[in-house]
Design a protein around this motif. Structure first.
Motif, mmCIF file in Angstrom:
data_model
loop_
_atom_site.group_PDB
_atom_site.id
_atom_site.type_symbol
_atom_site.label_atom_id
_atom_site.label_comp_id
_atom_site.label_asym_id
_atom_site.label_seq_id
_atom_site.Cartn_x
_atom_site.Cartn_y
_atom_site.Cartn_z
ATOM 1 N N PRO A 99 -37.929 -18.849 39.447
ATOM 2 C CA PRO A 99 -37.045 -19.398 40.616
ATOM 3 C C PRO A 99 -36.899 -20.912 40.337
ATOM 4 O O PRO A 99 -36.037 -21.470 41.318
ATOM 5 N N ASP A 100 -37.475 -21.605 39.425
ATOM 6 C CA ASP A 100 -37.267 -23.180 39.641
ATOM 7 C C ASP A 100 -36.338 -23.712 38.499
ATOM 8 O O ASP A 100 -36.808 -24.685 38.053
ATOM 9 N N GLY A 101 -35.328 -23.128 38.355
ATOM 10 C CA GLY A 101 -34.494 -23.592 37.370
ATOM 11 C C GLY A 101 -34.428 -22.877 35.891
ATOM 12 O O GLY A 101 -35.120 -21.973 35.932
#
Length: 179
Positions: free
Chosen positions: A162-164
């Motif tokens: 979810p963080d890139g």
């Protein structure tokens, strides 16, 4: 969950200074965080998580100490709850000044021998991002030294992070092991 800048191709006997390998203590948490951060390749967790790791998972982790007692390398791991004889290796890091001497391989060998003696161990798992040749060599050479096979499969796909942008994590299953 990968090894940072390890070089398992160097024979273990070539270590000019043989670091002491033992369980980490909470006091080592900050040094482990710095080693992970300085590796340039590991996903660095919060400093708090390294403190907790040294407290709660010391039995399944190892730290290498230089002549002055300072941590110069580490391997962190835990026993999988659903596979209690499988050690999941989370991170491996070696200080730049100590790389290329087989320390990562020695850390992994010492840790798994200890865990096998204390808890029983039949398999080691880790994840490696594609292209991390140092980690690939470390774990495939570990399997070869222990007469085990290596199975690979994608554990987490890029789009699951979810963080890139994050490369996929390939699960390496090494076993069966016998000590």
């Amino acid at each position: 969950m990968t090894a940072a800048q390890a070089d398992p191709q160097i024979p273990l006997a070539k270590l000019p200074e043989t670091p002491l390998i033992e369980r980490p203590a909470v006091a080592d948490g900050a040094a482990l965080w710095r080693l992970a951060k300085d590796s340039g390749t590991l996903d660095v967790n919060s400093s708090y998580s390294y403190l907790l790791w040294c407290r709660d998972f010391a039995a399944t982790s190892a730290v290498a100490r230089g002549a002055d007692g300072t941590p110069v390398g580490f391997v962190t791991g835990y026993m999988r709850p659903d596979r209690p004889r499988t050690l999941l290796v989370w991170q491996v890091a070696v200080d730049a000044a100590h790389r290329g001497r087989g320390l990562a391989a020695r850390l992994l060998d010492d840790l798994t021998a200890r865990v096998a003696a204390e808890r029983g161990l039949t398999a080691v798992e880790t994840t490696i991002t594609p292209g991390n040749t140092a980690s690939e060599r470390l774990f495939t050479s570990y399997a070869a030294r222990h007469g085990a096979t290596v199975e690979r499969e994608v554990l987490f796909r890029t789009e699951q992070f979810p963080d890139g942008p994050h490369a996929p994590e390939v699960l390496y299953r090494i076993g069966p092991l016998s000590f």
